[in-house]
Write an enzyme that holds these catalytic residues in place. Structure first.
Site, PDB file in Angstrom:
ATOM      1  N   ASP A  69     -26.487 -13.274   6.111  1.00 10.64           N
ATOM      2  CA  ASP A  69     -25.026 -13.266   5.966  1.00 10.64           C
ATOM      3  C   ASP A  69     -24.503 -14.670   5.677  1.00 10.64           C
ATOM      4  O   ASP A  69     -25.129 -15.660   6.043  1.00 10.64           O
ATOM      5  CB  ASP A  69     -24.346 -12.837   7.278  1.00 10.64           C
ATOM      6  CG  ASP A  69     -24.790 -11.482   7.744  1.00 10.64           C
ATOM      7  OD1 ASP A  69     -25.144 -10.658   6.891  1.00 10.64           O
ATOM      8  OD2 ASP A  69     -24.771 -11.271   8.972  1.00 10.64           O
TER       9      ASP A  69
HETATM   10  N1  URA Z   1     -28.799  -9.604  10.968  1.00 12.94           N
HETATM   11  C1  URA Z   1     -27.515  -9.966  10.824  1.00 12.94           C
HETATM   12  O1  URA Z   1     -26.645  -9.463  11.499  1.00 12.94           O
HETATM   13  N2  URA Z   1     -27.229 -10.907   9.918  1.00 12.94           N
HETATM   14  C2  URA Z   1     -28.156 -11.524   9.160  1.00 12.94           C
HETATM   15  O2  URA Z   1     -27.821 -12.388   8.352  1.00 12.94           O
HETATM   16  C3  URA Z   1     -29.488 -11.134   9.327  1.00 12.94           C
HETATM   17  C4  URA Z   1     -29.778 -10.161  10.242  1.00 12.94           C
END
Ligand code: URA
Length: 249
Positions: free
Chosen positions: A100
């Site tokens: 993310d």
């Molecule tokens: N899980 C999440 O919530 N975000 C990420 O970026 C990777 C795994």
């Protein structure tokens, strides 16, 4: 042909076979109808009329993605991308999976499409470990739920490995809300890749994530302490380990 297209990141070998069967692949302008057609480096291969870019050399990097960078090649909102961070490398490399915008941590970047496809595919179950900061203390029931699987809108998660990395830590700043004044660090290992999975898992058991960082991807970890925004080439041994993990020799 299947191998070349898979390696260029077009699709998996099986999907490439389907593209060929559907008559969507051409070599030097001629439609290909035979599986396993031999191609050489000078041949122009197109899928649906679009020329496939090929690099003779395969490159593999490990990037420590900083917070505030998107894991796509282009961002409509103009935010910086991992591909921009990697501009200095000799080939165009792509992220293996996603982190993310607000997640930091380890991300493999490569132009080896076939390896990337496999590493991302859930059937290979590549383990990813995240360090997770939440407002603590985390109850034993929540830990147990995470370990057994959590019901999310797109299905139940597979059992996760969860360990406490620290007891409660006090923030230095004085918070008005006593509840948010302390947080706990967990390490969560999953082998699926649902969207925002760790954040949603922790949210579902009552502990919204404050900060999230990926600290391991398969056999790769932070032993060599890569700073956020920095990247390094993978060693031959590391590439071999990744390949072996997904059945490539
Ligand atoms: N899980 C999440 O919530 N975000 C990420 O970026 C990777 C795994």
């Amino acid at each position: 042909m299947q191998k070349v297209l898979a390696q260029a990141g077009v699709a998996s070998r099986r999907q490439v076979e389907r593209l060929i069967a559907e008559g969507r692949v051409t070599v030097n302008g001629e439609k290909v109808s035979v599986m396993g057609t031999k191609v050489s480096s000078g041949d122009a291969i197109c899928v649906d009329g679009a020329l496939i870019e090929r690099s003779d050399k395969l490159y593999y990097y490990l990037l420590n993605k900083p917070v505030g960078v998107v894991t796509t090649a282009r961002d409509p909102q103009g935010r910086s991308t991992v591909v921009e961070i990697m501009q200095g490398v000799p080939a165009r490399v792509y992220p293996v999976g996603r982190l993310d915008f607000d997640t930091a941590g380890l991300l493999v970047m490569t132009n080896d499409g076939e390896l990337a496809h496999r590493l991302m595919h859930p059937s290979y179950g590549v383990e990813k470990t995240y360090r997770v900061w939440v407002h603590g203390p985390v109850g034993i029931n929540a830990l147990e739920q995470l370990r057994q699987g959590v019901n999310l809108s797109d299905g139940k998660t597979a059992p996760a490995k969860v360990v406490r990395r620290s007891g409660l830590q006090q923030r230095r700043t004085v918070a008005v809300d006593q509840k948010s004044d302390s947080f706990e660090v967990l390490e969560v290992t999953i082998h699926e890749g649902k969207n925002r999975q760790v954040r949603r898992m922790l949210g579902a058991v009552g502990y919204p994530v404050v900060k999230l960082e990926r600290i391991a991807f398969g056999p790769l970890n932070q032993e060599r302490q890569l700073l956020p925004g920095n990247y390094r080439s993978l060693t031959k041994e590391e590439v071999q380990k990744l390949r072996a993990l997904v059945g490539l020799t």
